[in-house]
Design an enzyme around this catalytic site. Structure first.
Site, mmCIF file in Angstrom:
data_model
loop_
_atom_site.group_PDB
_atom_site.id
_atom_site.type_symbol
_atom_site.label_atom_id
_atom_site.label_comp_id
_atom_site.label_asym_id
_atom_site.label_seq_id
_atom_site.Cartn_x
_atom_site.Cartn_y
_atom_site.Cartn_z
ATOM 1 N N ASP A 192 7.351 -12.530 1.944
ATOM 2 C CA ASP A 192 7.614 -11.977 1.165
ATOM 3 C C ASP A 192 9.175 -11.135 1.662
ATOM 4 O O ASP A 192 9.344 -10.881 2.923
ATOM 5 C CB ASP A 192 7.100 -10.260 0.528
ATOM 6 C CG ASP A 192 7.017 -9.433 1.268
ATOM 7 O OD1 ASP A 192 6.484 -9.376 2.073
ATOM 8 O OD2 ASP A 192 7.388 -8.576 1.243
ATOM 9 N N GLY A 215 4.320 -4.825 11.184
ATOM 10 C CA GLY A 215 5.420 -4.284 11.712
ATOM 11 C C GLY A 215 6.252 -5.080 11.892
ATOM 12 O O GLY A 215 6.485 -4.489 13.233
ATOM 13 N N ASP A 273 -1.488 1.654 6.036
ATOM 14 C CA ASP A 273 -1.482 1.288 7.157
ATOM 15 C C ASP A 273 -0.459 2.321 8.276
ATOM 16 O O ASP A 273 0.588 2.523 7.050
ATOM 17 C CB ASP A 273 -0.993 -0.467 7.862
ATOM 18 C CG ASP A 273 0.905 -0.450 6.617
ATOM 19 O OD1 ASP A 273 0.358 -0.221 5.771
ATOM 20 O OD2 ASP A 273 1.029 -1.633 7.444
ATOM 21 N N HIS A 293 18.486 -18.001 -8.912
ATOM 22 C CA HIS A 293 19.125 -19.190 -7.134
ATOM 23 C C HIS A 293 18.279 -18.674 -6.206
ATOM 24 O O HIS A 293 17.475 -19.597 -5.716
ATOM 25 C CB HIS A 293 20.955 -19.028 -7.581
ATOM 26 C CG HIS A 293 21.000 -20.612 -6.319
ATOM 27 N ND1 HIS A 293 20.999 -21.193 -6.782
ATOM 28 C CD2 HIS A 293 21.206 -19.993 -5.260
ATOM 29 C CE1 HIS A 293 20.649 -21.964 -4.660
ATOM 30 N NE2 HIS A 293 20.941 -20.988 -4.137
ATOM 31 N N SER A 328 0.643 -1.347 0.501
ATOM 32 C CA SER A 328 0.171 0.151 0.002
ATOM 33 C C SER A 328 0.906 1.552 0.461
ATOM 34 O O SER A 328 0.736 2.502 -0.195
ATOM 35 C CB SER A 328 -1.135 -0.277 1.238
ATOM 36 O OG SER A 328 0.133 -0.034 2.284
ATOM 37 N N GLY A 329 2.179 0.834 0.075
ATOM 38 C CA GLY A 329 3.052 2.491 0.375
ATOM 39 C C GLY A 329 2.869 2.995 1.619
ATOM 40 O O GLY A 329 4.138 3.573 2.397
ATOM 41 N N GLY A 330 1.901 1.666 2.913
ATOM 42 C CA GLY A 330 2.711 3.140 4.152
ATOM 43 C C GLY A 330 3.619 2.447 4.391
ATOM 44 O O GLY A 330 4.582 3.739 5.158
ATOM 45 N N PHE A 331 4.104 1.135 4.434
ATOM 46 C CA PHE A 331 5.201 1.230 4.926
ATOM 47 C C PHE A 331 6.778 1.912 4.462
ATOM 48 O O PHE A 331 7.681 2.545 5.150
ATOM 49 C CB PHE A 331 5.754 -0.469 5.089
ATOM 50 C CG PHE A 331 6.846 -0.866 5.075
ATOM 51 C CD1 PHE A 331 7.435 -0.825 6.563
ATOM 52 C CD2 PHE A 331 8.408 -1.424 4.286
ATOM 53 C CE1 PHE A 331 8.659 -1.641 6.962
ATOM 54 C CE2 PHE A 331 9.368 -2.040 4.875
ATOM 55 C CZ PHE A 331 9.943 -2.104 5.864
HETATM 56 N N1 PRF Z 1 3.252 -3.000 6.802
HETATM 57 C C1 PRF Z 1 3.292 -2.971 5.032
HETATM 58 N N2 PRF Z 1 4.015 -2.808 4.382
HETATM 59 C C2 PRF Z 1 5.073 -3.799 5.024
HETATM 60 C C3 PRF Z 1 5.076 -4.140 6.489
HETATM 61 C C4 PRF Z 1 4.167 -3.055 6.669
HETATM 62 O O1 PRF Z 1 4.316 -2.958 8.177
HETATM 63 C C5 PRF Z 1 6.463 -4.176 6.425
HETATM 64 C C6 PRF Z 1 6.865 -4.708 7.693
HETATM 65 N N3 PRF Z 1 7.575 -5.387 8.422
HETATM 66 C C7 PRF Z 1 6.852 -4.916 5.394
HETATM 67 N N4 PRF Z 1 6.050 -4.123 4.526
HETATM 68 N N5 PRF Z 1 1.879 -2.309 4.328
HETATM 69 ZN ZN ZN Z 2 20.464 -23.293 -7.947
#
Ligand code: PRF
Ligand code: ZN
Length: 375
Positions: A269, A219, A150, A338, A97-100
């Site tokens: 991820d 988080g 978030d 790899h 979402s861009g929040g982080f």
């Molecule tokens: N919120 C969002 N993306 C994220 C995180 C999060 O808290 C984290 C925290 N490890 C990684 N990517 N929107």
């Molecule tokens: Zn490999």
């Protein structure tokens, strides 16, 4: 919200833990869980083509609202026919979402109840992202799964600060649900709550009342000691609806993934595989090997003899060592292939083990506390 396009079914359950093997169905195909998802921040997984990516076993690929809004802009992606067409990946996609990213990458940001204002590191423009803006950008980008906007506080943070930010994230989620306009996209809510198990539990129970098509745990992996991740996940995952996918954001280390899977998490991820590759490091059986090291100069074996990936089937450590020393970009591509294969395969092997109810025996090594710091 219409969500017929999405379903999550449980294929098998572990008899000793909360682990499950599932199938998450999206408009661009199924995702078999548990599964690691590689990160394609700017509508590409760095140095890897979609055709190469398909050979790694990756099913769902991530991209970022924050980065694509700054460049090239969601209008261009939409005009191109959406993210899938724009980047040539026809499989399932998810946008964060861009929040982080606003919190971790931008300077001069101010957070209010309305949203976040920051200065673009690209061109100095003042940019305002509200929950509604994030959803509208993600509707324009057109990924299969979109994430709620978030607030991800740093570590450490006082309980009062975390409480206030978790409550705000809840209010923002309700605005996201209201703003979401595309039934062919699944909106996932994100549980915050820092390292406080009771705040996590409360937030998860609150989110569960919305009956969203999926839930994420955010988080974590923000600088806290890695041992805390398992505690946080255990306080959160069981409170989320059982028949919906659970996604632990930004975590892609062996031990933390195995332990989270045992707590009932399905998706992960992390930028680790591609970032390490650009530093010449290969993931081998849970360790990081620096392929640039002189000891590989005359080593005519693959990175990992047991790895089925394109790189290990066709190239030697000596060749990769040479490419890195010669600063050839192919080195990054081959090591990324790899590393992504390795992490996807780790989660695939766990899936197979759950299907045969052998998870706790086959992965006992990763389910115990960390003896020494590794990956
Ligand atoms: N919120 C969002 N993306 C994220 C995180 C999060 O808290 C984290 C925290 N490890 C990684 N990517 N929107
Ligand atoms: Zn490999």
């Amino acid at each position: 919200m219409l969500t017929q396009a999405f379903s999550f079914s449980c294929d098998a359950r572990c008899s000793h833990t909360q682990a499950r093997a599932g199938t998450f169905t999206t408009p661009h195909g199924p995702v078999h869980t548990p599964r690691f998802m590689p990160v394609g921040t700017l509508a590409n997984v760095k140095t890897v083509t979609p055709a190469q990516l398909a050979t790694t076993g990756a099913q769902m690929v991530l991209s970022n609202t924050y980065h694509l809004h700054l460049q090239p802009g969601e209008d261009i992606v939409a005009e191109a026919g959406g993210l899938h067409r724009f980047m040539g990946w026809d499989g399932p996609m998810l946008t964060d979402s861009g929040g982080f990213q606003v919190f971790s990458l931008s300077q001069m940001r101010t957070i209010t109840e309305d949203g976040v204002t920051f200065k673009s590191p690209k061109d100095g423009r003042i940019i305002n992202i509200r929950p509604e803006t994030s959803i509208q950008i993600q509707n324009d980008l057109g990924a299969d799964v979109i994430m709620a906007f978030d607030e991800c506080p740093p570590y450490p943070c006082s309980r009062e600060t975390i409480k206030a930010s978790t409550d705000r994230t809840w209010r923002w989620l309700q605005r996201c649900v209201e703003a979401h306009k595309r039934p062919d996209q699944a909106l996932f809510g994100i549980v915050q709550g820092g390292v406080y198990p009771d705040l996590r539990t409360e937030a998860a129970q609150q989110l569960a009342t919305l009956d969203l098509p999926g839930y994420a745990i955010g988080g974590v992996s923000v600088g806290e000691p890695p041992e805390l991740i398992e505690t946080i996940v255990k306080a959160t995952a069981p409170c989320l609806p059982e028949h919906k996918p659970r996604y632990l954001m930004g975590v892609g280390t062996y031990r933390e993934m195995a332990q989270a899977i045992a707590a009932g998490v399905d998706l992960f991820d992390c930028v680790i595989p591609t970032r390490l590759a650009r530093h010449g490091a290969a993931l081998v059986a849970g360790e990081r090997w620096n392929i640039k090291n002189q000891r590989f100069r005359r080593d005519y074996t693959p990175i990992d003899a047991d790895c089925p990936c394109y790189t290990c089937q066709n190239f030697t450590r000596a060749y990769l060592c040479h490419l890195i020393h010669a600063k050839e970009m192919l080195a990054f591509t081959l090591i990324s292939i790899h590393n992504i294969t390795e992490l996807v395969r780790f989660t695939q092997r766990i899936r197979e083990a759950i299907l045969g109810d052998r998870f706790t025996t086959e992965f006992a090594h990763w389910l115990t506390p960390n003896p020494i710091a590794t990956t």
